[in-house]
Scaffold this motif. Structure first.
Motif, mmCIF file in Angstrom:
data_model
loop_
_atom_site.group_PDB
_atom_site.id
_atom_site.type_symbol
_atom_site.label_atom_id
_atom_site.label_comp_id
_atom_site.label_asym_id
_atom_site.label_seq_id
_atom_site.Cartn_x
_atom_site.Cartn_y
_atom_site.Cartn_z
ATOM 1 N N PRO A 14 2.462 49.367 33.619
ATOM 2 C CA PRO A 14 3.692 48.623 33.898
ATOM 3 C C PRO A 14 3.733 48.205 35.365
ATOM 4 C CG PRO A 14 4.164 50.948 33.522
ATOM 5 C CD PRO A 14 2.696 50.775 33.361
ATOM 6 N N VAL A 15 4.186 46.980 35.597
ATOM 7 C CA VAL A 15 4.166 46.405 36.944
ATOM 8 C C VAL A 15 5.486 45.682 37.210
ATOM 9 C CG1 VAL A 15 2.981 44.754 38.441
ATOM 10 C CG2 VAL A 15 1.682 46.015 36.739
ATOM 11 N N ALA A 16 5.962 45.769 38.436
ATOM 12 C CA ALA A 16 7.100 44.979 38.894
ATOM 13 C C ALA A 16 6.644 44.215 40.135
ATOM 14 C CB ALA A 16 8.282 45.871 39.227
ATOM 15 N N VAL A 17 6.825 42.897 40.127
ATOM 16 C CA VAL A 17 6.383 42.053 41.239
ATOM 17 C C VAL A 17 7.590 41.308 41.774
ATOM 18 C CG1 VAL A 17 4.843 40.182 41.951
ATOM 19 C CG2 VAL A 17 4.131 41.736 40.137
ATOM 20 N N SER A 18 7.763 41.345 43.079
ATOM 21 C CA SER A 18 8.839 40.583 43.702
ATOM 22 C C SER A 18 8.317 39.933 44.971
ATOM 23 C CB SER A 18 10.049 41.478 43.993
ATOM 24 O OG SER A 18 9.665 42.558 44.814
ATOM 25 N N CYS A 19 9.035 38.930 45.425
ATOM 26 C CA CYS A 19 8.648 38.193 46.626
ATOM 27 C C CYS A 19 9.517 38.677 47.780
ATOM 28 C CB CYS A 19 8.834 36.703 46.399
ATOM 29 S SG CYS A 19 8.281 35.703 47.784
ATOM 30 N N LEU A 20 8.874 39.082 48.853
ATOM 31 C CA LEU A 20 9.604 39.546 50.025
ATOM 32 C C LEU A 20 9.856 38.360 50.958
ATOM 33 C CD1 LEU A 20 7.581 42.809 50.756
ATOM 34 C CD2 LEU A 20 9.725 42.587 49.510
ATOM 35 N N ALA A 21 11.089 37.921 51.027
ATOM 36 C CA ALA A 21 11.439 36.796 51.898
ATOM 37 C C ALA A 21 11.664 37.332 53.307
ATOM 38 C CB ALA A 21 12.688 36.112 51.374
ATOM 39 N N PRO A 22 11.462 36.632 54.361
ATOM 40 C CA PRO A 22 10.984 35.254 54.425
ATOM 41 C C PRO A 22 9.460 35.154 54.480
ATOM 42 C CG PRO A 22 11.620 35.950 56.616
ATOM 43 C CD PRO A 22 11.866 37.129 55.684
ATOM 44 N N SER A 23 8.765 36.266 54.414
ATOM 45 C CA SER A 23 7.303 36.237 54.585
ATOM 46 C C SER A 23 6.563 35.675 53.384
ATOM 47 C CB SER A 23 6.793 37.651 54.869
ATOM 48 O OG SER A 23 6.965 38.458 53.718
ATOM 49 N N GLN A 24 7.245 35.589 52.223
ATOM 50 C CA GLN A 24 6.623 35.130 50.980
ATOM 51 C C GLN A 24 5.498 36.062 50.527
ATOM 52 O OE1 GLN A 24 7.891 32.491 49.190
ATOM 53 N NE2 GLN A 24 9.482 32.601 50.724
ATOM 54 N N THR A 25 5.523 37.303 50.991
ATOM 55 C CA THR A 25 4.548 38.302 50.583
ATOM 56 C C THR A 25 4.983 38.902 49.255
ATOM 57 O OG1 THR A 25 4.135 38.835 52.894
ATOM 58 C CG2 THR A 25 3.436 40.459 51.271
ATOM 59 N N LEU A 26 4.016 39.159 48.374
ATOM 60 C CA LEU A 26 4.344 39.788 47.096
ATOM 61 C C LEU A 26 4.403 41.297 47.253
ATOM 62 C CD1 LEU A 26 2.236 37.867 44.431
ATOM 63 C CD2 LEU A 26 4.650 37.638 44.969
ATOM 64 N N ASP A 27 5.420 41.877 46.677
ATOM 65 C CA ASP A 27 5.559 43.328 46.622
ATOM 66 C C ASP A 27 5.222 43.738 45.191
ATOM 67 O OD1 ASP A 27 6.284 45.992 47.255
ATOM 68 O OD2 ASP A 27 8.286 45.642 46.423
ATOM 69 N N ILE A 28 4.124 44.475 45.020
ATOM 70 C CA ILE A 28 3.683 44.905 43.693
ATOM 71 C C ILE A 28 3.923 46.397 43.573
ATOM 72 C CG2 ILE A 28 1.705 45.124 42.145
ATOM 73 C CD1 ILE A 28 0.501 42.675 43.510
ATOM 74 N N ARG A 29 4.699 46.754 42.558
ATOM 75 C CA ARG A 29 4.989 48.178 42.314
ATOM 76 C C ARG A 29 4.465 48.568 40.941
ATOM 77 N NH1 ARG A 29 9.041 50.152 46.048
ATOM 78 N NH2 ARG A 29 9.602 48.398 47.363
ATOM 79 N N LEU A 30 3.748 49.677 40.905
ATOM 80 C CA LEU A 30 3.218 50.181 39.647
ATOM 81 C C LEU A 30 4.257 51.083 39.004
ATOM 82 C CD1 LEU A 30 -0.403 51.072 40.789
ATOM 83 C CD2 LEU A 30 0.403 48.969 39.726
ATOM 84 N N GLY A 31 4.368 50.996 37.689
ATOM 85 C CA GLY A 31 5.334 51.788 36.953
ATOM 86 C C GLY A 31 4.806 53.168 36.608
ATOM 87 N N PRO A 32 5.607 53.940 35.891
ATOM 88 C CA PRO A 32 5.223 55.294 35.485
ATOM 89 C C PRO A 32 3.935 55.295 34.670
ATOM 90 C CG PRO A 32 7.524 54.853 34.954
ATOM 91 C CD PRO A 32 6.926 53.569 35.393
ATOM 92 N N SER A 34 1.003 54.923 35.835
ATOM 93 C CA SER A 34 -0.053 54.161 36.504
ATOM 94 C C SER A 34 -0.823 55.064 37.448
ATOM 95 C CB SER A 34 0.545 53.012 37.309
ATOM 96 O OG SER A 34 1.301 52.174 36.486
ATOM 97 N N ARG A 35 -1.997 54.609 37.795
ATOM 98 C CA ARG A 35 -2.842 55.332 38.745
ATOM 99 C C ARG A 35 -3.019 54.474 39.989
ATOM 100 N NH1 ARG A 35 -7.244 56.344 34.066
ATOM 101 N NH2 ARG A 35 -6.009 57.788 32.830
ATOM 102 N N THR A 36 -3.260 55.109 41.113
ATOM 103 C CA THR A 36 -3.495 54.376 42.354
ATOM 104 C C THR A 36 -4.657 53.401 42.186
ATOM 105 O OG1 THR A 36 -2.720 56.308 43.568
ATOM 106 C CG2 THR A 36 -3.872 54.636 44.821
ATOM 107 N N ALA A 37 -5.657 53.790 41.413
ATOM 108 C CA ALA A 37 -6.827 52.938 41.186
ATOM 109 C C ALA A 37 -6.465 51.658 40.435
ATOM 110 C CB ALA A 37 -7.890 53.717 40.417
ATOM 111 N N ASP A 38 -5.309 51.623 39.776
ATOM 112 C CA ASP A 38 -4.875 50.426 39.044
ATOM 113 C C ASP A 38 -4.453 49.298 39.983
ATOM 114 O OD1 ASP A 38 -5.219 51.554 36.492
ATOM 115 O OD2 ASP A 38 -3.221 52.436 36.534
#
Length: 136
Positions: A14-32, A34-38
């Motif tokens: 499971p993944v949640a992706v959001s855009c961090l304004a104003p840098s337009q950088t993607l914030d990717i969060r792994l859900g329950p 998940s492994r760090t290697a993912d």
């Protein structure tokens, strides 16, 4: 926030992706579950699905001389063609899109994503609870 479940080595990630304004950088969060290697797999898959590596300036340079295409592309500046994770997913979207209006198809797809995300969280919570009981 864009919620998604991806398949990695036979597991649901499971993944949640959001855009961090104003840098337009993607914030990717792994859900329950998940492994760090993912994270590497998820980052590469999201980059491909959101077409982040497309050369848009190069495309705009090629079509700027065409009157019709340059007008259309100026109205859609920055728009990227998204992709599905799998061929199966593309086929499901194509069939749903042909059977009903796009608004209804999008609502059905969004509802499925929301429900499946919640089920993944519940499943991860249940597995964690079960594991903690075994350790006691």
């Amino acid at each position: 926030v864009y919620y998604r479940s991806l398949w990695n080595l036979g597991r649901v990630v499971p993944v949640a992706v959001s855009c961090l304004a104003p840098s337009q950088t993607l914030d990717i969060r792994l859900g329950p579950g998940s492994r760090t290697a993912d994270l590497g797999f998820v980052a590469n898959t999201i980059r491909r699905m959101l077409a982040l590596d497309l050369d848009l300036p190069g495309f705009y340079d090629r079509v700027k001389e065409d009157a019709e295409l340059s007008t259309a592309t100026s109205l859609l500046d920055g728009l990227r063609p998204t992709q599905t994770e799998t061929i199966f997913e593309a086929l499901v979207e194509a069939v749903i899109g042909q059977q009903i209006s796009s608004n209804v198809a999008n609502r059905i797809r969004d509802s499925l994503v929301e429900v499946l995300w919640c089920l993944q969280l519940i499943s991860a919570w249940w597995l964690l609870k079960k594991r903690l009981r075994r350790e006691d």
